[in-house]
Design an enzyme around this catalytic site. Structure first.
Site, PDB file in Angstrom:
ATOM      1  N   LYS A 135      74.445 -97.183 -10.746  1.00 34.63           N
ATOM      2  CA  LYS A 135      73.335 -97.985  -9.889  1.00 34.63           C
ATOM      3  C   LYS A 135      73.957 -98.814  -8.837  1.00 34.63           C
ATOM      4  O   LYS A 135      75.095 -99.306  -8.814  1.00 34.63           O
ATOM      5  CB  LYS A 135      72.874 -98.972 -10.994  1.00 34.63           C
ATOM      6  CG  LYS A 135      71.366 -99.382 -10.940  1.00 34.63           C
ATOM      7  CD  LYS A 135      70.520 -98.379 -11.592  1.00 34.63           C
ATOM      8  CE  LYS A 135      69.079 -98.866 -11.287  1.00 34.63           C
ATOM      9  NZ  LYS A 135      68.019 -98.111 -11.796  1.00 34.63           N
TER      10      LYS A 135
ATOM     11  N   GLY B 270      52.379-105.439 -15.270  1.00 37.09           N
ATOM     12  CA  GLY B 270      53.094-104.548 -14.099  1.00 37.09           C
ATOM     13  C   GLY B 270      52.240-103.385 -13.629  1.00 37.09           C
ATOM     14  O   GLY B 270      52.446-102.291 -14.259  1.00 37.09           O
TER      15      GLY B 270
ATOM     16  N   GLY C 290      52.362-101.715 -10.677  1.00 37.57           N
ATOM     17  CA  GLY C 290      52.802-101.110  -9.347  1.00 37.57           C
ATOM     18  C   GLY C 290      53.042 -99.774  -9.322  1.00 37.57           C
ATOM     19  O   GLY C 290      52.122 -99.102  -9.976  1.00 37.57           O
TER      20      GLY C 290
ATOM     21  N   VAL D 215      54.804 -97.406 -10.884  1.00 37.34           N
ATOM     22  CA  VAL D 215      54.756 -96.824 -12.232  1.00 37.34           C
ATOM     23  C   VAL D 215      53.466 -97.179 -13.144  1.00 37.34           C
ATOM     24  O   VAL D 215      52.537 -96.502 -13.571  1.00 37.34           O
ATOM     25  CB  VAL D 215      55.927 -96.870 -13.281  1.00 37.34           C
ATOM     26  CG1 VAL D 215      55.971 -96.337 -14.503  1.00 37.34           C
ATOM     27  CG2 VAL D 215      56.955 -96.511 -12.341  1.00 37.34           C
TER      28      VAL D 215
HETATM   29  P1  NAD Z   1      57.115-101.982  -8.711  1.00 34.68           P
HETATM   30  O1  NAD Z   1      58.086-103.043  -8.155  1.00 34.68           O
HETATM   31  O2  NAD Z   1      56.538-101.097  -7.864  1.00 34.68           O
HETATM   32  O3  NAD Z   1      56.090-102.529  -9.735  1.00 34.68           O
HETATM   33  C1  NAD Z   1      56.316-103.625 -10.544  1.00 34.68           C
HETATM   34  C2  NAD Z   1      55.006-104.389 -10.494  1.00 34.68           C
HETATM   35  O4  NAD Z   1      55.233-105.449 -11.591  1.00 34.68           O
HETATM   36  C3  NAD Z   1      54.615-105.070  -9.197  1.00 34.68           C
HETATM   37  O5  NAD Z   1      53.339-104.861  -8.991  1.00 34.68           O
HETATM   38  C4  NAD Z   1      54.881-106.582  -9.422  1.00 34.68           C
HETATM   39  O6  NAD Z   1      53.900-107.274  -8.577  1.00 34.68           O
HETATM   40  C5  NAD Z   1      54.558-106.645 -11.045  1.00 34.68           C
HETATM   41  N1  NAD Z   1      55.253-107.831 -11.683  1.00 34.68           N
HETATM   42  C6  NAD Z   1      56.586-108.604 -11.379  1.00 34.68           C
HETATM   43  N2  NAD Z   1      56.610-109.565 -12.140  1.00 34.68           N
HETATM   44  C7  NAD Z   1      55.658-109.748 -12.970  1.00 34.68           C
HETATM   45  C8  NAD Z   1      55.237-110.458 -14.131  1.00 34.68           C
HETATM   46  N3  NAD Z   1      55.944-111.470 -14.259  1.00 34.68           N
HETATM   47  N4  NAD Z   1      54.020-110.239 -14.684  1.00 34.68           N
HETATM   48  C9  NAD Z   1      53.161-109.213 -14.197  1.00 34.68           C
HETATM   49  N5  NAD Z   1      53.635-108.554 -13.162  1.00 34.68           N
HETATM   50  C10 NAD Z   1      54.607-108.402 -12.737  1.00 34.68           C
HETATM   51  O7  NAD Z   1      58.229-101.293  -9.746  1.00 34.68           O
HETATM   52  P2  NAD Z   1      57.936 -99.821 -10.409  1.00 34.68           P
HETATM   53  O8  NAD Z   1      58.611 -98.537  -9.479  1.00 34.68           O
HETATM   54  O9  NAD Z   1      56.555 -99.514 -10.904  1.00 34.68           O
HETATM   55  O10 NAD Z   1      58.859 -99.827 -11.811  1.00 34.68           O
HETATM   56  C11 NAD Z   1      58.464-100.672 -12.870  1.00 34.68           C
HETATM   57  C12 NAD Z   1      59.531-100.860 -13.778  1.00 34.68           C
HETATM   58  O11 NAD Z   1      59.964 -99.698 -14.187  1.00 34.68           O
HETATM   59  C13 NAD Z   1      60.900-101.588 -13.056  1.00 34.68           C
HETATM   60  O12 NAD Z   1      61.647-102.316 -14.064  1.00 34.68           O
HETATM   61  C14 NAD Z   1      61.675-100.164 -12.791  1.00 34.68           C
HETATM   62  O13 NAD Z   1      63.195-100.682 -12.687  1.00 34.68           O
HETATM   63  C15 NAD Z   1      61.371 -99.371 -13.750  1.00 34.68           C
HETATM   64  N6  NAD Z   1      61.550 -98.206 -13.508  1.00 34.68           N
HETATM   65  C16 NAD Z   1      60.940 -97.548 -12.501  1.00 34.68           C
HETATM   66  C17 NAD Z   1      61.121 -96.366 -12.215  1.00 34.68           C
HETATM   67  C18 NAD Z   1      60.388 -95.464 -10.917  1.00 34.68           C
HETATM   68  O14 NAD Z   1      60.491 -94.332 -11.106  1.00 34.68           O
HETATM   69  N7  NAD Z   1      59.731 -96.259 -10.033  1.00 34.68           N
HETATM   70  C19 NAD Z   1      61.933 -95.298 -13.069  1.00 34.68           C
HETATM   71  C20 NAD Z   1      62.613 -95.870 -14.038  1.00 34.68           C
HETATM   72  C21 NAD Z   1      62.402 -97.481 -14.328  1.00 34.68           C
END
Ligand code: NAD
Length: 356
Positions: free
Chosen positions: A80, A179, A181, A183
């Site tokens: 990472k 969240g 976002g 995912v």
């Molecule tokens: P992202 O940044 O697109 O979405 C995260 C969302 O959470 C955002 O909309 C943000 O505004 C919201 N958020 C942040 N703090 C918050 C809180 N306190 N309360 C409510 N909402 C809050 O990220 P993502 O790509 O959707 O990933 C989400 C999680 O999954 C992360 O922890 C990431 O590490 C993990 N993850 C993602 C992937 C991937 O393929 N994108 C793969 C494995 C793990």
């Protein structure tokens, strides 16, 4: 700042620091274990409060990648990288190119992909300076692995529901997503299509509005989402949300979400188990993204990738069965299984040599 005595240090193979005066880049790359192959993992950009916090994150995340890839049956190691900075203010093409130089300097031991705070376009900018990047395919989602991550979490959730509730449907079940976002949105979409009642919270008003308008997600307060009276809680925002303070507030019977490192400490998994809450290890159920990235790199057909992601449900079912059988936390069982795969791989050449 000491690396070897840092709490999250776990015999990592490589921890590399970069400070580039010209662009302001301050970054760390960590390779935890490369037994199974080159360490592929996201490049996260976050305004860490301290250098120690950045080091802690990259050490924990890279270790999680080792377990994730091992359990997913991928020929990849765990790595990472983190960039210390606010992605909304500090991210410039020059900084990303400098990050590309930093990745290139590791000679392929680490391969970067997108993560929180970086997107496919940023990885493309890094690729001007390094070939060691992934997730740039020109597919339906422009290389974004998030839809695959969401699909894997959904499949894990289905296995958990079958295990705990003995049903094969989400119809009428209540799910709370923290969240919405990349995912969280796609996860909500699958669940809504399956008849679930989905509650969602997000600090980003635009993301929340999109999910409520397009998917019929019911908006709830960010302060309340973890304690909602629901069947399933899906943390899809950030790490360490399940901790000493939050766990006693959880009312869901199942926790299954995408966020990495949801448990603040290893003791939190035992705490959840004692409360009768079924926890689905994050590094197992959120592997869809890395599986996607792997198949992008190897140019596999979509059907091969999908079949691989489907295995997440099967592996989780096996972990939950074993955890029940020996009355131990699911996270511990999943880690043991991953370590077992690594041990077997390390012994493989010895076994072959002995046989010949
Ligand atoms: P992202 O940044 O697109 O979405 C995260 C969302 O959470 C955002 O909309 C943000 O505004 C919201 N958020 C942040 N703090 C918050 C809180 N306190 N309360 C409510 N909402 C809050 O990220 P993502 O790509 O959707 O990933 C989400 C999680 O999954 C992360 O922890 C990431 O590490 C993990 N993850 C993602 C992937 C991937 O393929 N994108 C793969 C494995 C793990």
């Amino acid at each position: 700042m000491s690396v070897f005595s840092a709490p999250a240090f776990d015999q990592h193979e490589l921890v590399s620091f970069c400070s580039d005066r010209a662009t302001g880049l301050r970054a760390i790359i960590a390779v935890h274990d490369s037994t199974l192959g080159p360490a592929v993992g996201g490049c996260r950009m976050f305004p860490y409060a301290s250098d120690e916090a950045a080091l802690h994150d990259v050490l924990r995340l890279s270790r999680g990648m080792t377990y994730k890839s091992a359990l997913a049956g991928l020929p990849l190691g765990g790595g990472k990288s983190v960039i210390i900075g606010d992605s909304r203010q500090d991210k410039t093409p020059e900084l990303l190119r400098a990050m590309g130089d930093f990745v290139e300097s590791q000679g392929g031991r680490y391969v970067a992909a997108e993560d929180s705070g970086t997107g496919v376009a940023d990885i493309r900018t890094m690729s001007e300076r390094t070939r060691w990047v992934s997730g740039l395919d020109d597919n339906e989602y422009g290389g974004d692995p998030s839809p695959s991550t969401a699909w894997g979490v959904y499949l894990g959730m289905r296995a958990a529901v079958r295990h705990r509730l003995g049903v094969d449907t989400f119809d009428g079940l209540k799910v709370a997503i923290q969240g919405l976002g990349h995912v969280g949105f796609y996860l909500a979409k699958h669940l809504r299509e399956d008849g679930a009642i989905v509650y969602g919270a997000d600090v980003n008003a635009a993301n929340l509005e999109r999910a409520t308008k397009e998917l019929g997600v019911i908006a709830v307060d960010v302060a309340e989402v973890l304690g909602l009276e629901v069947d399933i809680l899906a943390p899809c925002a950030m790490g360490a949300v399940l901790n000493e303070q939050s766990i006693p507030r959880v009312r869901a019977g199942i926790i299954c979400g995408a966020a990495n490192n949801q448990l603040a400490t290893p003791a939190d998994c035992a705490h959840l188990k004692d409360l009768g809450i079924l926890y689905c290890p994050d590094f197992l159920v959120n592997a869809g993204g890395i599986i996607d990235v792997h198949h992008q790199r190897s140019g596999s057909a979509d059907s091969v990738k999908q079949a691989h992601i489907e295995r997440i449900g099967t592996t989780l079912a096996e972990v939950l069965r074993r955890a029940d059988e020996c009355h131990r936390p699911s996270e511990v069982i999943a880690e043991e299984l991953a370590r077992e795969y690594l041990r077997r791989e390390r012994l493989a050449p010895v076994a072959l040599a002995e046989a010949s």
